[in-house]
Scaffold this motif. Sequence first.
Motif, PDB file in Angstrom:
ATOM      1  N   GLN A 111       0.860  -1.177   0.000  1.00 25.50           N
ATOM      2  CA  GLN A 111       0.000   0.000   0.000  1.00 25.50           C
ATOM      3  C   GLN A 111       0.899   1.230   0.000  1.00 25.50           C
ATOM      4  O   GLN A 111       1.514   1.547   1.023  1.00 25.50           O
ATOM      5  N   TYR A 112       1.007   1.871  -1.156  1.00 23.71           N
ATOM      6  CA  TYR A 112       1.843   3.079  -1.206  1.00 23.71           C
ATOM      7  C   TYR A 112       1.125   4.207  -0.500  1.00 23.71           C
ATOM      8  O   TYR A 112      -0.019   4.515  -0.828  1.00 23.71           O
ATOM      9  N   THR A 113       1.787   4.759   0.512  1.00 19.66           N
ATOM     10  CA  THR A 113       1.085   5.685   1.393  1.00 19.66           C
ATOM     11  C   THR A 113       1.002   7.069   0.781  1.00 19.66           C
ATOM     12  O   THR A 113       1.895   7.512   0.075  1.00 19.66           O
TER      13      THR A 113
ATOM     14  N   HIS B 139      -6.535   3.383  -2.657  1.00 17.38           N
ATOM     15  CA  HIS B 139      -6.430   3.995  -1.345  1.00 17.38           C
ATOM     16  C   HIS B 139      -6.783   2.949  -0.291  1.00 17.38           C
ATOM     17  O   HIS B 139      -7.639   2.100  -0.528  1.00 17.38           O
ATOM     18  N   ASP B 140      -6.120   3.003   0.875  1.00 19.71           N
ATOM     19  CA  ASP B 140      -6.356   1.954   1.881  1.00 19.71           C
ATOM     20  C   ASP B 140      -7.838   1.824   2.259  1.00 19.71           C
ATOM     21  O   ASP B 140      -8.369   0.723   2.344  1.00 19.71           O
TER      22      ASP B 140
ATOM     23  N   LEU C 148      -9.817   0.247  -0.763  1.00 22.24           N
ATOM     24  CA  LEU C 148      -9.526  -1.177  -0.930  1.00 22.24           C
ATOM     25  C   LEU C 148     -10.209  -2.001   0.169  1.00 22.24           C
ATOM     26  O   LEU C 148     -10.877  -3.000  -0.096  1.00 22.24           O
ATOM     27  N   CYS C 149     -10.040  -1.574   1.402  1.00 24.00           N
ATOM     28  CA  CYS C 149     -10.627  -2.326   2.515  1.00 24.00           C
ATOM     29  C   CYS C 149     -12.155  -2.320   2.435  1.00 24.00           C
ATOM     30  O   CYS C 149     -12.798  -3.336   2.662  1.00 24.00           O
TER      31      CYS C 149
ATOM     32  N   ALA D  70      -2.657   3.487   6.896  1.00 22.23           N
ATOM     33  CA  ALA D  70      -2.214   2.348   6.092  1.00 22.23           C
ATOM     34  C   ALA D  70      -1.230   1.472   6.858  1.00 22.23           C
ATOM     35  O   ALA D  70      -1.227   0.254   6.695  1.00 22.23           O
TER      36      ALA D  70
ATOM     37  N   THR E 217      -2.920  -1.285   8.455  1.00 18.06           N
ATOM     38  CA  THR E 217      -3.852  -1.784   7.443  1.00 18.06           C
ATOM     39  C   THR E 217      -4.929  -0.746   7.178  1.00 18.06           C
ATOM     40  O   THR E 217      -5.083  -0.279   6.075  1.00 18.06           O
TER      41      THR E 217
ATOM     42  N   CYS F 141       1.326  -3.594  10.096  1.00 17.89           N
ATOM     43  CA  CYS F 141       1.967  -4.211   8.938  1.00 17.89           C
ATOM     44  C   CYS F 141       3.447  -4.451   9.193  1.00 17.89           C
ATOM     45  O   CYS F 141       4.000  -4.045  10.211  1.00 17.89           O
TER      46      CYS F 141
END
Lengths: 97, 601
Positions: free
Chosen positions: B190-192, B236-237, B240-241, B347, B350, B428
């Motif tokens: 996950q690129y922040t 985006h986190d 996605l979640c 992120a 997670t 993570c």
Amino acid sequence: MSTAQDITPELVTERLRHVVADLLEMNPAELDPDVPLSAYGIDSMTSSVLAGDLEKWCGVQLPPDASLGRLTLTEAADEVVTALARAPRPPQPTKER
Amino acid sequence: MNTPTEATATGASAPAHTGREARTIVQALLARTLGPDADRPMVTALDASGERIESLTPVELDLRARALAAALRETGTAGDRVIVPALPGLDFHIGFLGCLYAGMIAVPVPAFRTAARAGTTTRAERLSAICGDCAPCAVLVSTRQDAEEADADLLPGVRWLSVRQDAPAPETAPLPDAAALDPSATALLQYTSGSTGDPRGVVVGHGNLVANQAAMRDRCEVEPGTTIVSWLPFFHDMGLCTAVVLPLVSGATTVTMEPATFVRDPKVWLRAIAAEDDVFTAAPDFAYDMCVNRVREEERAAIDLSTWRVAVNGSEPVRAATQRRFAEAFQVSYFREEVFSPGFGLAECTLAVSVSPSLEPTVVGLYEREALAGGKAVRTTAADEGVELVGCGPVVDAVTVAVVDPATRHALADRVVGEIWVDSPGNCGGYWGREQESAETFAARLADDAAQAGRTYVRTGDLGFVDEGELFITGRIKDVLIIGGENYFPQDAEAVALDAHPAFAQQRAAAWPLGADDRGVAVVVETTVRDGAELAAAVRAAGIAVAKVLPAAVSVYAVPRNKIPRTTSGKIRRRTCAEQVGTGQLVPLAQWSSRRTGGAA
């Protein structure tokens, strides 16, 4: 010489404006009366210098915790006039600076 | 109840076919292909007008993911990285799950044009920076034609592959790969968002995804009968979640649309919510403002939002005023204010750290501004002395938060402001390929480590405090304004500036401290107003308002809309903004300063 009767908010504002401008080496006309003095660089130390000057000038006793820096020119003037009204004893004559 | 998984294992209402027992989301999808809803639509994509483009059942999604995984395995092996752009329709779902089925590591990124064209420089730069960081073996695109037409020079040596593949020959390698069923394996990078200049990919494990979103599911009571309606970007986190992971760990169904659809017409999102029973959504604060501004009153009355049960408000600072305004505006739509569930997450953990429970009123506290500046949270009833802060809920299951003095690494008491440190099964593994930096951020230890039994924390860089179990966020550690030795938060100055004049209402602002010798604050505010006199009045009003709450020199700059630099997820880049103003790259429409401009610094 000033007395409680003739010290108007306008007069205090003008007095303050010049003291603050002197203190900060600014042109008095640059001071906006609605901007808190802290924005011009008045901090707790310079604020006590201002309060001391005002007390000498018109004889008013400002509350010990008066932090003029958080007030605008207009609000500070109101504070002084209110303090004068609370203690309407004849002010001591003082020399003009 | 040590872990979310164990907690739900006791729930009698959790049938096995929903994947609630699964240890990875691939396992959850496999379980669902064997359950009673195997042939019912699980994910649906809507177009810009809200019409259905495509639906996939668990069985169909499984087949498509297998087909793509087989093709990917011809290009690389388990553990290889694959770029998964935010493709339209259901292509992202297929692409993301296809990578996981192949045992590969998915790298979600913003959508980009495959053929080199003008106007995409920033995205191309970002993409090449990410590719340089993680060295992918392939990039996914929607169609074969896209793959053929892709500009090979954009990413030399990387294969372009369509997510839509024919069913694999039955003799190919067994799928899903063992890694897809292993909670300790890496699922994605996950690129922040906070690192647009220098991308850092958070290494998210399969176990992290399930643990974190199972906790979200339990806190918000997301059930098989729930529908998740999302327009959030998949890279985006939170996107996605919300749209991919949560439905798999909960058994819920998902309706998605592109972010552009929501931005163009927020009604499409609201109508999609109205069309379903028992709806869960997540969105940042600005989205709710956008709904109020863009949906007319008579249109609101025609939308029935009574089925909306959870509206998570997160990823941006949560403003009580926004929630109140939305609830008032959409009362005619039967919206209830307690539907809002503010949350906090990042992120590196997670996603979720804390979220308010479903259908409980948001906790809003008024705290003394002066005390907060000194690091203490003291409740007040005097509105003009207070800062209104929204509680981001209690921590979710199995998460521990410590509020820490970053200088001494000692844990602080309740109602004392410090850096928020998180211990969570969602924490993570680190940043991809950056061990040194990772240890500092992902394996922080308190000073009294012995009493902590080796417990390690993610350092969030966010400042906040805990009051009666509720987590409050006050700002970012690096963005704090220190004036006269006291801490002030840029959000505070920004909010005050925005409220100061109608020209700035509902806009964005960025505040930061001026140079060390100046001990002041600068605020940039966006506006759509162009009238010189009105702008002059607006910057002065904002300057005075900010000066009243921050005892320091103040400069205010009005700039056109969308000029304040932001990260891809919309967070304000205050330092970049400061640089752009300092170098003259960002030219203001109007400015006001309590100090002489152009003269002494």
